[in-house]
Each structure stands twice: as structure tokens, then as C-alpha cells.
Write an enzyme that holds these catalytic residues in place. Sequence first.
Site, short mmCIF file in Angstrom:
data_model
loop_
_atom_site.label_atom_id
_atom_site.label_comp_id
_atom_site.label_asym_id
_atom_site.label_seq_id
_atom_site.Cartn_x
_atom_site.Cartn_y
_atom_site.Cartn_z
N GLY A 85 -28.64 70.93 -54.55
CA GLY A 85 -28.42 70.02 -53.42
C GLY A 85 -28.53 68.58 -53.92
O GLY A 85 -29.12 68.32 -54.96
N LYS A 103 -26.93 89.37 -53.59
CA LYS A 103 -26.47 89.00 -52.25
C LYS A 103 -26.36 90.23 -51.35
O LYS A 103 -26.59 90.15 -50.15
CB LYS A 103 -25.12 88.27 -52.32
N LEU A 124 -28.88 78.92 -46.06
CA LEU A 124 -27.81 78.64 -47.03
C LEU A 124 -28.34 78.44 -48.43
O LEU A 124 -27.54 78.36 -49.37
CB LEU A 124 -27.02 77.39 -46.61
N TYR A 130 -25.37 89.04 -59.48
CA TYR A 130 -25.31 88.10 -58.34
C TYR A 130 -24.79 88.82 -57.10
O TYR A 130 -25.36 88.71 -56.01
CB TYR A 130 -24.36 86.94 -58.70
N THR A 171 -34.29 83.07 -56.43
CA THR A 171 -33.89 82.32 -55.24
C THR A 171 -33.12 83.22 -54.28
O THR A 171 -33.37 83.21 -53.08
CB THR A 171 -32.97 81.14 -55.63
N GLY A 212 -27.14 70.71 -49.62
CA GLY A 212 -26.03 71.20 -50.45
C GLY A 212 -24.70 70.86 -49.83
O GLY A 212 -24.64 70.22 -48.77
N PHE A 213 -23.66 71.31 -50.48
CA PHE A 213 -22.30 71.02 -50.02
C PHE A 213 -22.06 71.52 -48.59
O PHE A 213 -21.77 70.73 -47.68
CB PHE A 213 -21.32 71.63 -51.04
N ILE A 214 -22.25 72.80 -48.35
CA ILE A 214 -21.96 73.33 -47.00
C ILE A 214 -23.08 72.94 -46.03
O ILE A 214 -22.82 72.53 -44.89
CB ILE A 214 -21.79 74.87 -47.04
N ASP A 272 -34.74 71.66 -48.85
CA ASP A 272 -33.90 71.74 -50.06
C ASP A 272 -34.77 71.42 -51.26
O ASP A 272 -35.63 70.54 -51.19
CB ASP A 272 -32.74 70.74 -49.95
#
Length: 330
Positions: free
Chosen positions: A39, A156, A79, A152, A98, A13-15, A34
Site C-alpha cells: 500500500g 486464496k 482487501l 498462492y 498474510t 492499496g490500489f483497489i 494498512d
Amino acid sequence: MSKSHYLITGGAGFIGSHLSDLLLSQGAQVTVIDDFSTGRLENVAHLDGHANFHLVTGSILNEILMDKLVERVDGVLHLAAAVGVDLIVKKPLQSLATNIRGSEVVLEMAYRYRKKVLITSTSEIYGKNTNGPLKEDEDRILGSPLKSRWSYSTAKAIDEILAYTYWKEKGIPTVILRLFNTVGPRQTGAYGMVIPRFVQQALRGEPMTVYGNGKQSRCFLHVKDAIHAMTALMDLPAAAGEAFNIGSQEEVTIEGLAQRVIELTGSHSKISYLPYDEAYEEGFEDMARRLPDTSKAKRFVGFVPSMKLNDILTSVIEYYKNRGVYTVPL
Ligand code: UDP
């Protein structure tokens, strides 16, 4: 972190892909898992053939696979998650699975093999609390759990509770990072994130879609600063059992952001205001402001953002110009 072996969930993914780069540059071994739901292979394509890099395509919900992967590493940087307001509004069930079950699997395996885990959480935890700057122990102010955004936030929060409880009750070292609007090269606008969307709109000369009245404000942190905070906190034994805000304190309104992107790109794009109901869903609630207090991360690992908003925007503009793909859909 050198010489250690880390599992990065969501590492394409991005980070996660920037984190892979950093850890490899520090001499660590990196295994990425991933499922390529959000991703992208191109984020890690340059690591193909690197002796210390291993890429596994699979889901964190696959317990047999996760058991094997967690056993062979020294620590896990978790992540993998459904992120982006747009995605969680459009695919709420998949996002919940997820984000809740996925994190639980990660923590169960970390407990089985006694491994340290860094859990990436989010400023969404604070919900509609627009006090600023927000400290880690601020109240959460949430709307109905039937609204995607708050479900969401709740998912988290469950991750955080699980991580914290594994630390308190089972002694597994877990660290929680609450990321505030992390941006930079490789972030896509496909799941709603504002900066890649604005940059691509400006480069194409399309209208800049400002949601609401544009007076809401955010603070944007460059991914480079976020990943340095991650590795530093992963390395620090005293960080176990703690939550940290990671973000910038340079506030900008979304309208102001659109103007800045127009200036920096020299675009002829005009701002177009779009009601939230049309942008997301009926009854969508946004936060007016989101400003972190990051003094705790500063105290623990000397965290101070190194990049200002203009430099951050320039890095994203360069990224999209170099790719030349601002002609494909957002
Ligand atoms: N936003 C916008 N136009 C877009 C995408 C987002 O005006 O095309 C707004 C969004 O409503 C929010 C802010 O920009 O107020 C930041 O949105 P993002 O999804 O990047 O982050 P978050 O809402 O999680 O802070």
C-alpha cells in the site's frame, strides 16, 4: 452504504484506496488498516483531514489491533493481501502468512463481533482451467503446490473455504468476490502487473516486455467497476454465503495489449519477447486464457462493466503522464 462505518483492510492499496473514496462519497465512515508493504501513503494522502476517514498503520496479523478495529465498525471489506505474481514468487512465506493467517484473523474477529465480511479473492482460484467463460462453480486445475503460483491459488482458496465455513457453520455473513485482472490509476507495476508496466515502458520509450509468446489472453476490468460491485454486494443480504466473479469479458492477447498501448501513447517502443523462466522463475506456468462468466453478479446486483479497454488504458496513461514519475523504476 451511507452512514455505516467500514473497515477496509489494505485500504491504502490500489483497489482499497478507490474503495475508500467511493464509500466516503456515499457518506460512510471509513477506517483503513494498512501495513504499507505494498500500500502507498500517496494513494490516500488526499483523504488526510477528511472527517470520516481514519488511517491506522498496522498489520492484519496483529490480533489485538484487529479486535479493536473490527469491534467498532459495521462491516469489513478485506482487501489486505500479498498480490501480484512477481511478489508471491519472490516472497512466498510472507505472502502465505498474510493471505492465510491474515484472513483467518479477520474472520475470527468478525465472528467475535458478528460483523459482515467481504473477502476479495481472485481468478487465480481457477488455476489452469482455460475453459471460458468460467462460472463460479468451475473446477480448479492446479499444478504442484511447490510452485509459488499454485500455492498462492491454494492460499486464496483457503480464505474462501474459511469465509464460506464461517457463514455455514457460524452464521457470519460473508461474501466472496473473485476479481479478474482489475486495473486502473494507482496500480503500480512493481509486483508484476502488466498494464502499469506496459504503460510506463511505452512512456519511457523502452522495450515492451511481453512474456512467453504473447498469445495468452486476459480481460481487464477498470477498478471503478470493481468497487461498485463490492459495495453493492456488501449491501445485499442475499449475497451472504455466495461467491461472485467480477471482471470484464473483453478479451485481449498480451501481444495485442502491448500494441494497443504503443498506439495510444504514440510511443516508439518495440515489443521484446521474454521467456517465462527469465521473467519469473524456472518452470513458471502461465494461463493461456482467463475469461469470467459474470452473469451471477449481473443477476444479483446488475453488474455490467462500464468501461472498454481503450478507455481503461487511456485512464492509466493519463495517470502516469500526470504523475510524471515514469522516470522512476517500475
Ligand atoms: N506479462 C507480460 N509482461 C509483463 C508483465 C506481465 O507479458 O511485464 C503477462 C503475464 O505473463 C500474463 C499477463 O501479462 O500472461 C497478465 O499478467 P498480470 O501479472 O498483470 O496478471 P495475471 O498473470 O495475474 O493474469
